[in-house]
Scaffold this active site. Structure first.
Site, PDB file in Angstrom:
ATOM      1  N   ASP A  68       0.849  -1.180   0.000  1.00 59.24           N
ATOM      2  CA  ASP A  68       0.000   0.000   0.000  1.00 59.24           C
ATOM      3  C   ASP A  68       0.891   1.239   0.000  1.00 59.24           C
ATOM      4  O   ASP A  68       1.897   1.298   0.722  1.00 59.24           O
ATOM      5  CB  ASP A  68      -0.888  -0.057   1.252  1.00 59.24           C
ATOM      6  CG  ASP A  68      -1.762   1.158   1.430  1.00 59.24           C
ATOM      7  OD1 ASP A  68      -1.223   2.218   1.777  1.00 59.24           O
ATOM      8  OD2 ASP A  68      -2.978   1.045   1.227  1.00 59.24           O
ATOM      9  N   ASN A  85      -2.705  13.002  -3.468  1.00 56.03           N
ATOM     10  CA  ASN A  85      -3.829  13.537  -4.239  1.00 56.03           C
ATOM     11  C   ASN A  85      -4.178  14.960  -3.801  1.00 56.03           C
ATOM     12  O   ASN A  85      -4.433  15.836  -4.638  1.00 56.03           O
ATOM     13  CB  ASN A  85      -5.053  12.633  -4.085  1.00 56.03           C
ATOM     14  CG  ASN A  85      -4.981  11.397  -4.963  1.00 56.03           C
ATOM     15  OD1 ASN A  85      -4.371  11.414  -6.032  1.00 56.03           O
ATOM     16  ND2 ASN A  85      -5.600  10.314  -4.518  1.00 56.03           N
ATOM     17  N   HIS A 122      -5.100  14.806  -8.493  1.00 58.51           N
ATOM     18  CA  HIS A 122      -5.396  13.407  -8.814  1.00 58.51           C
ATOM     19  C   HIS A 122      -4.619  12.908 -10.034  1.00 58.51           C
ATOM     20  O   HIS A 122      -4.358  11.701 -10.158  1.00 58.51           O
ATOM     21  CB  HIS A 122      -6.900  13.230  -9.031  1.00 58.51           C
ATOM     22  CG  HIS A 122      -7.690  13.296  -7.763  1.00 58.51           C
ATOM     23  ND1 HIS A 122      -7.845  12.222  -6.922  1.00 58.51           N
ATOM     24  CD2 HIS A 122      -8.331  14.327  -7.151  1.00 58.51           C
ATOM     25  CE1 HIS A 122      -8.555  12.567  -5.865  1.00 58.51           C
ATOM     26  NE2 HIS A 122      -8.874  13.851  -5.980  1.00 58.51           N
ATOM     27  N   ASP A 125      -2.635   9.500  -9.992  1.00 54.34           N
ATOM     28  CA  ASP A 125      -2.723   8.431 -10.997  1.00 54.34           C
ATOM     29  C   ASP A 125      -1.350   8.087 -11.545  1.00 54.34           C
ATOM     30  O   ASP A 125      -1.030   6.911 -11.787  1.00 54.34           O
ATOM     31  CB  ASP A 125      -3.639   8.860 -12.140  1.00 54.34           C
ATOM     32  CG  ASP A 125      -5.104   8.882 -11.748  1.00 54.34           C
ATOM     33  OD1 ASP A 125      -5.431   8.355 -10.665  1.00 54.34           O
ATOM     34  OD2 ASP A 125      -5.920   9.424 -12.523  1.00 54.34           O
ATOM     35  N   GLU A 134      -5.007   2.397  -3.714  1.00 56.94           N
ATOM     36  CA  GLU A 134      -3.547   2.419  -3.760  1.00 56.94           C
ATOM     37  C   GLU A 134      -2.941   1.114  -3.267  1.00 56.94           C
ATOM     38  O   GLU A 134      -1.759   1.044  -2.935  1.00 56.94           O
ATOM     39  CB  GLU A 134      -3.011   3.580  -2.912  1.00 56.94           C
ATOM     40  CG  GLU A 134      -3.267   3.479  -1.419  1.00 56.94           C
ATOM     41  CD  GLU A 134      -4.601   4.072  -0.986  1.00 56.94           C
ATOM     42  OE1 GLU A 134      -4.711   4.464   0.186  1.00 56.94           O
ATOM     43  OE2 GLU A 134      -5.528   4.150  -1.822  1.00 56.94           O
TER      44      GLU A 134
END
Length: 312
Positions: free
Chosen positions: A190, A198, A203, A207, A233
């Site tokens: 993770d 973010n 964002h 990404d 994630e």
């Protein structure tokens, strides 16, 4: 060439077949000792559609041996195709069916490889050894099927396997582990404080980070049975035939690699870490139990301050 019909009826038949837009081939089985007529054949006629769409004429492929040699240039693939066709024909004959067919990937006269659905009429009235073979170009349909299958099994952002696909791979790996008594390990990792990425960078950067991590996981865990984006994630790595000690070393290597790398995305310089949980599959353990245990291992790693590896 032995005449299969009267001269007049043959001319009429060939003329009629030339109007049909589907590739058609007429072939005749020969009586050869030790071989069935269905697998030893000479070709007598190809219609215009056959010549135009496949790019071969009767001189290029006068018999079935030349057909296999020409459209399957790779000897391994050729032998596989010959065996598959022979089995298809044999199975159809054994069941008393009048046709046999299969889908295959062949080289056309222009050098292009395309998917065709080949169907052969095994028997015709008064001509027991005559085959009428039709070939439908299903290349675009096959590509569409493959693309749909790929998308159904792939996370579109990262290109990794998606949750559905990795569960299928994991279930198979668990069965194989039980049968072979081999070690299977599962890793869940993770990105730490991903929400902050973010919030601080947007964002699009978030990404981009997911895609960067996906590439690093693929490059560093090439032996993994599957690497997947589990959700958000989180990532899942299936390590078959892997002892816990080796899995732990891989996790630590990934953790250090990510911690020591500076990332640049959309003009922003970023630094982040990842947490790892790893467990060994227990014989006859359920999929739900295995996933629950690795999730708890990751949760423990995050509770321990993140940026660490927990073996459970």
């Amino acid at each position: 060439m032995r005449r299969l019909f009267t001269e007049e009826s043959e001319a009429l038949l060939f003329k009629t077949l030339n109007y049909i837009p589907i590739p058609i081939l007429l072939s005749e089985g020969l009586e050869v000792e030790g071989r069935r007529p269905s697998t030893h054949r000479v070709h007598h006629f190809m219609n215009h559609a056959f010549i135009e769409q496949l790019g071969y004429n009767i001189n290029d492929i006068p018999d079935i041996a030349a057909w296999f040699d020409t459209v399957y240039p790779d000897p391994i693939i050729r032998n596989k195709a010959m065996l598959e066709w022979d089995n298809v024909v044999y199975a159809s004959e054994k069941q008393g069916l009048s046709t046999a067919g299969f889908k295959t990937y062949i080289r056309c006269g222009n050098g292009e490889f395309r998917w065709f659905l080949i169907t052969a009429q095994l028997t015709t009235e008064n001509q027991s050894n005559l085959n009428i073979v039709t070939m439908r170009d299903v290349h675009q349909l096959q590509l569409l099927i493959e693309e749909n299958e790929r998308q159904s099994n792939t996370d579109l952002l990262t290109g990794l396997a998606n949750r559905r696909r990795v569960e299928e791979v994991l279930a198979i790996a668990m069965k194989q582990s039980n049968l072979a008594h081999s070690s299977l390990c599962l890793v869940m990792c993770d990105i730490d404080f991903f929400k902050d990425i973010n919030d601080n960078f947007g964002h699009l950067c978030g990404d981009d980070v997911l895609k960067i991590v996906a590439v690093q996981l693929q490059e560093s865990a090439k032996s993994a049975a599957s690497i997947a984006r589990w959700g958000g994630e989180e990532f899942l790595i299936v390590l078959d035939n892997t002892e816990p000690e080796s899995a732990a070393l891989l996790c630590e290597h990934l953790r250090e690699q990510i911690e020591q790398t500076d990332y640049r995305s959309y003009g922003q310089l970023m630094h982040f870490t990842m947490s790892f949980g790893c467990v060994k599959y227990q014989p006859d353990e359920s999929l739900h139990s295995l996933l629950s245990r690795v999730d708890k291992a990751l949760y423990k790693a995050k509770n321990n301050g993140r940026n660490n590896v927990v073996m459970a």
